[in-house]
Design an enzyme around this catalytic site. Structure first.
Site, PDB file in Angstrom:
ATOM      1  N   ASP A  73     -13.729 -44.049  18.500  1.00 23.13           N
ATOM      2  CA  ASP A  73     -14.188 -45.113  19.385  1.00 23.13           C
ATOM      3  C   ASP A  73     -14.734 -46.220  18.472  1.00 23.13           C
ATOM      4  O   ASP A  73     -15.763 -46.050  17.830  1.00 23.13           O
ATOM      5  CB  ASP A  73     -15.291 -44.566  20.305  1.00 23.13           C
ATOM      6  CG  ASP A  73     -15.931 -45.649  21.156  1.00 23.13           C
ATOM      7  OD1 ASP A  73     -15.551 -46.832  21.044  1.00 23.13           O
ATOM      8  OD2 ASP A  73     -16.834 -45.293  21.953  1.00 23.13           O
ATOM      9  N   LYS A 113     -16.840 -56.867  22.756  1.00 26.09           N
ATOM     10  CA  LYS A 113     -17.821 -57.109  21.686  1.00 26.09           C
ATOM     11  C   LYS A 113     -17.221 -58.024  20.617  1.00 26.09           C
ATOM     12  O   LYS A 113     -17.691 -59.121  20.403  1.00 26.09           O
ATOM     13  CB  LYS A 113     -18.284 -55.788  21.086  1.00 26.09           C
ATOM     14  CG  LYS A 113     -19.126 -55.009  22.101  1.00 26.09           C
ATOM     15  CD  LYS A 113     -19.040 -53.550  21.896  1.00 26.09           C
ATOM     16  CE  LYS A 113     -19.449 -52.770  23.105  1.00 26.09           C
ATOM     17  NZ  LYS A 113     -20.756 -53.096  23.673  1.00 26.09           N
ATOM     18  N   TRP A 149     -23.128 -43.216  23.185  1.00 29.68           N
ATOM     19  CA  TRP A 149     -21.716 -43.283  23.583  1.00 29.68           C
ATOM     20  C   TRP A 149     -20.951 -42.055  23.110  1.00 29.68           C
ATOM     21  O   TRP A 149     -20.065 -41.554  23.807  1.00 29.68           O
ATOM     22  CB  TRP A 149     -21.073 -44.579  23.087  1.00 29.68           C
ATOM     23  CG  TRP A 149     -21.756 -45.769  23.682  1.00 29.68           C
ATOM     24  CD1 TRP A 149     -22.606 -46.629  23.054  1.00 29.68           C
ATOM     25  CD2 TRP A 149     -21.707 -46.181  25.056  1.00 29.68           C
ATOM     26  NE1 TRP A 149     -23.069 -47.560  23.945  1.00 29.68           N
ATOM     27  CE2 TRP A 149     -22.540 -47.310  25.179  1.00 29.68           C
ATOM     28  CE3 TRP A 149     -21.049 -45.710  26.194  1.00 29.68           C
ATOM     29  CZ2 TRP A 149     -22.729 -47.974  26.395  1.00 29.68           C
ATOM     30  CZ3 TRP A 149     -21.226 -46.374  27.398  1.00 29.68           C
ATOM     31  CH2 TRP A 149     -22.058 -47.483  27.487  1.00 29.68           C
TER      32      TRP A 149
HETATM   33  N1  PMP Z   1     -18.357 -46.956  23.246  1.00 30.49           N
HETATM   34  C1  PMP Z   1     -19.217 -47.772  22.603  1.00 30.49           C
HETATM   35  C2  PMP Z   1     -19.474 -47.555  21.151  1.00 30.49           C
HETATM   36  C3  PMP Z   1     -19.839 -48.814  23.310  1.00 30.49           C
HETATM   37  O1  PMP Z   1     -20.700 -49.612  22.677  1.00 30.49           O
HETATM   38  C4  PMP Z   1     -19.547 -48.988  24.680  1.00 30.49           C
HETATM   39  C5  PMP Z   1     -20.127 -50.122  25.488  1.00 30.49           C
HETATM   40  N2  PMP Z   1     -21.291 -50.658  25.105  1.00 30.49           N
HETATM   41  C6  PMP Z   1     -18.668 -48.102  25.295  1.00 30.49           C
HETATM   42  C7  PMP Z   1     -18.078 -47.114  24.550  1.00 30.49           C
HETATM   43  C8  PMP Z   1     -18.334 -48.232  26.752  1.00 30.49           C
HETATM   44  O2  PMP Z   1     -17.482 -49.281  26.888  1.00 30.49           O
HETATM   45  P1  PMP Z   1     -16.947 -49.797  28.316  1.00 30.49           P
HETATM   46  O3  PMP Z   1     -18.115 -50.431  28.974  1.00 30.49           O
HETATM   47  O4  PMP Z   1     -15.860 -50.741  27.916  1.00 30.49           O
HETATM   48  O5  PMP Z   1     -16.435 -48.617  29.048  1.00 30.49           O
END
Ligand code: PMP
Length: 361
Positions: A172, A196, A102
């Site tokens: 994030d 989450k 990510w």
């Molecule tokens: N950042 C992290 C640390 C994640 O775990 C995730 C999703 N698993 C995301 C960003 C992306 O999130 P979204 O699907 O809400 O765009």
């Protein structure tokens, strides 16, 4: 039907008390004769719901008047470009610490926007098995972006990186939001996909220090402008009404537990059951993360071979434990142990793991 032990990485387990309250309210919300899904977001009743979710988030993190909370859409993924569009500029360089899938996505997205981007540190050479202890910022940093918990590799920041005064720290926190107390004053902007730790999918919670609103680049598209969302109390356009309502219920549940300190204590106890098995003498399981970088939210491990990993996931499911397959990018197994996962789930998984190792080791 019994509920399973849900180790999914997200969308993920929600507190039972929240599900039951939502169920009770679903058909007829507090005598309104309709559900939250059917209400106008401009009604007084809905305003009370969204303002309550907003106020609870502020209370949970101890945010003063210099902070705001926004409920946005587009996922955490939209923040990957909303942040650099707002804050990176010619001569103001976005800085990143790359700690996983990510974090890489956030970094790449910033590069696409065409502004100068600097990689201040990375643990990629070690398969992202740790959080870098040091980093080097570029000249004229616009901000430093970190990924506070790495959902896929199972690592977590257990300290806040020290940035020079005036350099905003942006995080994030999608996969460890509201899971532990943090020194929020070290941060300037925090974002998290709700799915989450704080609700169903469909909303991104943003904590933003108000001074960040004056630093934004001019001329941003409406939906990418934090100030427009703030001026409209997260209702510039139709918000994800039902999701925000559930976020409010989860926040109430967190406050009823005793807030972040209490939730954190539980999370440590829960993760310990599983990490103790990874560390046991049997040598059957191998944790991916270095010990000082281990995540309390996503516990990643390998078994001696892929056949055993497949069998492990299948057998666990037969025993009422689901969501243990690792992310397709890294393989192996992963147990996500978010706030709402009961202690009993971790105890049962630990016992199952020991048993499986005995049988197949
Ligand atoms: N950042 C992290 C640390 C994640 O775990 C995730 C999703 N698993 C995301 C960003 C992306 O999130 P979204 O699907 O809400 O765009």
């Amino acid at each position: 039907m019994e509920r399973v032990h849900n180790f999914n990485a997200g969308p993920a387990v929600l507190p039972e008390a929240v599900l039951l309250e939502a169920q009770q309210d679903l058909f007829n919300y507090k005598g309104q004769g309709m559900s939250v899904m059917e209400m106008s977001h401009r009604s007084k009743e809905y305003e009370a719901i969204i303002f309550d979710a907003h106020d609870r988030a502020k209370r949970i993190y101890g945010l003063g008047d210099d902070w705001e909370v926004l409920f946005l859409q587009g996922g955490a993924t939209m923040q990957f470009y909303m942040v650099p569009m707002a804050y990176a500029a010619e001569g103001r360089i976005a800085n990143f610490i790359n700690t996983g899938v990510w974090a890489t996505k956030a970094y790449k997205e910033a590069r696409k926007i065409g502004k100068a981007v600097h990689l201040a540190a990375s643990s990629e050479a070690d398969k992202f098995n740790h959080i870098p202890k040091t980093f080097t910022l570029s000249e004229n940093p616009a901000y430093l972006h970190i990924t506070n918990n790495n959902t896929i590799y199972g690592t977590e920041w257990h300290f806040d990186p020290e940035v020079p005064a005036g350099v905003p720290l942006i995080a994030d926190m999608s996969s460890n939001f509201m899971s532990k107390p943090i020194d929020i004053q070290k941060y300037s902007l925090v974002y998290a996909g709700a799915q989450k730790n704080v609700g169903p999918a469909g909303c991104t919670v943003v904590l933003i220090r108000k001074d960040m609103l004056d630093k934004m680049n001019p001329g941003l598209p409406t939906m990418l402008d934090y100030k427009i969302h703030l001026d409209n109390q997260s209702m510039h356009n139709t918000p994800p009404c039902f999701v925000i309502y559930v976020i409010g219920l989860v926040e109430k549940w967190i406050e009823n537990q005793g807030g972040l300190a209490a939730v954190y204590k539980n999370n440590i106890a829960k993760a310990k059951y599983i990490y103790d098995v990874l560390d046991c003498d049997c040598g059957f399981y191998k944790g991916h993360a270095q010990k000082d970088s281990r995540s309390l939210m996503n516990i990643t491990f390998r078994l001696p071979n892929e056949e055993l990993e497949d069998l492990f996931v299948k057998e666990a499911k037969k025993n009422g434990m689901v969501g243990l397959k690792g992310h397709r990018d890294v393989g192996g197994c992963r147990a996500s142990t978010y706030n709402a996962l009961p202690l009993k789930a971790c105890q049962d998984l630990a016992a199952f793991m020991l048993d499986f190792a005995k049988q197949h080791g």
